[in-house]
Design a protein around this motif. Structure first.
Motif, PDB file in Angstrom:
ATOM      1  N   THR A 185       0.824  -1.211   0.000  1.00  0.00           N
ATOM      2  CA  THR A 185       0.000   0.000   0.000  1.00  0.00           C
ATOM      3  C   THR A 185       0.856   1.259   0.000  1.00  0.00           C
ATOM      4  O   THR A 185       0.571   2.219  -0.724  1.00  0.00           O
ATOM      5  CB  THR A 185      -0.930   0.011   1.231  1.00  0.00           C
ATOM      6  N   VAL A 205      -3.747  13.591  -0.287  1.00  0.00           N
ATOM      7  CA  VAL A 205      -3.308  12.575   0.672  1.00  0.00           C
ATOM      8  C   VAL A 205      -2.330  13.127   1.699  1.00  0.00           C
ATOM      9  O   VAL A 205      -2.331  12.689   2.861  1.00  0.00           O
ATOM     10  CB  VAL A 205      -2.663  11.389  -0.085  1.00  0.00           C
ATOM     11  N   ILE A 262       5.155   5.192   3.053  1.00  0.00           N
ATOM     12  CA  ILE A 262       4.754   6.211   2.084  1.00  0.00           C
ATOM     13  C   ILE A 262       5.743   7.366   2.076  1.00  0.00           C
ATOM     14  O   ILE A 262       6.174   7.822   1.006  1.00  0.00           O
ATOM     15  CB  ILE A 262       3.333   6.726   2.404  1.00  0.00           C
ATOM     16  N   MET A 311       1.133   9.527  -5.598  1.00  0.00           N
ATOM     17  CA  MET A 311       1.368  10.899  -5.148  1.00  0.00           C
ATOM     18  C   MET A 311       2.451  11.577  -5.978  1.00  0.00           C
ATOM     19  O   MET A 311       2.381  12.782  -6.247  1.00  0.00           O
ATOM     20  CB  MET A 311       1.758  10.910  -3.668  1.00  0.00           C
ATOM     21  N   VAL A 348       0.734   4.054  -2.992  1.00  0.00           N
ATOM     22  CA  VAL A 348       0.263   5.404  -2.676  1.00  0.00           C
ATOM     23  C   VAL A 348       1.344   6.436  -2.970  1.00  0.00           C
ATOM     24  O   VAL A 348       1.069   7.511  -3.535  1.00  0.00           O
ATOM     25  CB  VAL A 348      -0.189   5.487  -1.208  1.00  0.00           C
ATOM     26  N   VAL A 377      -3.492  14.120  -6.253  1.00  0.00           N
ATOM     27  CA  VAL A 377      -3.412  13.011  -5.291  1.00  0.00           C
ATOM     28  C   VAL A 377      -2.458  13.386  -4.159  1.00  0.00           C
ATOM     29  O   VAL A 377      -2.724  13.122  -2.980  1.00  0.00           O
ATOM     30  CB  VAL A 377      -2.942  11.720  -5.986  1.00  0.00           C
ATOM     31  N   HIS A 378      -1.350  14.036  -4.522  1.00  0.00           N
ATOM     32  CA  HIS A 378      -0.381  14.471  -3.520  1.00  0.00           C
ATOM     33  C   HIS A 378      -1.026  15.445  -2.537  1.00  0.00           C
ATOM     34  O   HIS A 378      -0.887  15.302  -1.311  1.00  0.00           O
ATOM     35  CB  HIS A 378       0.817  15.117  -4.218  1.00  0.00           C
TER      36      HIS A 378
END
Length: 269
Positions: free
Chosen positions: A94, A112, A155, A102, A98, A108-109
């Motif tokens: 994950t 999130v 992440i 990003m 992710v 998306v960046h």
């Protein structure tokens, strides 16, 4: 030649492979042995009560006895190891996905990133009652909690690696008309791999902490629960035997993961 070498900055010189004739892994083993001997002598010296600390030899003896107990092995040891492995794989997959999304999309960046910053300050174990209400009291809440606890660090490190990819490499990929899959496999992933590996090693540590802490505080089975039950019953021998299992597994898991991932780190090569 000597005059020239004397002005070379120290940070350019390679790190010595050996110190006092021993490589770094040997020094790690020496420090572990010294720590074990120190605890053994301190516990046997009488300077501390047996309710507070027992010799390491007694911990190891009781741990060996517990390995012959099928109920302990199946319901505590194997259960905890399974939860750690599943949670780590889930957080690793994950986290990398992710982070890649990003790095590829600014929206998306921006969407999130605030949640990642919040998770650093969030007392993640406070979510356990909510997960119990939603998913019951089985293993699923523990896996979700451990995954959430460790995925943030994966992440963050993976995103640093993806964003550090040189712009010229991205432009070269476009000029060669490489597909998205080819760009990820041949450019982005190799460039970000050292940072991803660092995130995975930290993620493993976070996963071990989350699973065992959750079992210690909230669960009714598992290695963490065994330690908690022994602590509440003033069973010092079983408590330290459980702690020895936790320490040994954490050490072996981190060393094994570092050795397995070392061959993928091009900076080490």
């Amino acid at each position: 030649m000597s005059a020239r070498s004397s002005v070379v900055p120290s940070y350019v010189r390679p790190t010595p492979r050996r110190v006092s004739g021993l490589p770094a892994p040997a020094w790690t083993a020496v420090m572990v042995v010294v720590a074990i001997l120190g605890l053994e002598l301190y516990a046997r010296s009488g300077a501390i009560s047996r309710l507070d600390l027992i010799p390491v030899s007694e911990m190891a003896s009781r741990a060996a006895e517990l390995l012959g107990n099928r109920e302990f092995v199946v319901d505590a040891l194997i259960r905890s190891l399974m939860l750690i492995c599943v949670s780590f794989v889930a957080s690793a997959a994950t986290g990398i996905i992710v982070a890649y999304l990003m790095s590829r999309s600014w929206w998306v960046h921006r969407a999130v990133k605030p949640y990642i910053n919040v998770f650093y300050a969030l007392p993640i174990f406070a979510l356990y009652p909510v997960m119990v209400v939603m998913f019951g009291t089985g293993i699923l809440p523990i896996i979700l909690l451990a995954t959430l606890f460790s995925v943030v660090i994966v992440i963050s490190n993976s995103l640093v690696g993806f964003e550090a990819t040189p712009t010229i490499a991205r432009k070269l990929a476009k000029s060669l008309e490489m597909t998205t899959t080819q760009q990820f496999r041949k450019i982005l992933l190799p460039s970000a791999l050292p940072d991803i590996l660092a995130g995975l090693k930290l993620g493993l540590s976070y996963t071990i902490i989350a699973v065992l802490a959750t079992e210690f505080i909230l669960a009714t089975s598992g290695l963490g629960h065994v330690v908690n039950e022994a602590y509440n019953n003033f069973d010092t021998v079983d408590m330290y035997a459980g702690i020895l299992f936790v320490s040994a597994f954490a050490l072996v898991a981190n060393l094994a993961l570092s050795a397995a991932l070392k061959s993928f780190d091009w900076r080490r090569r």
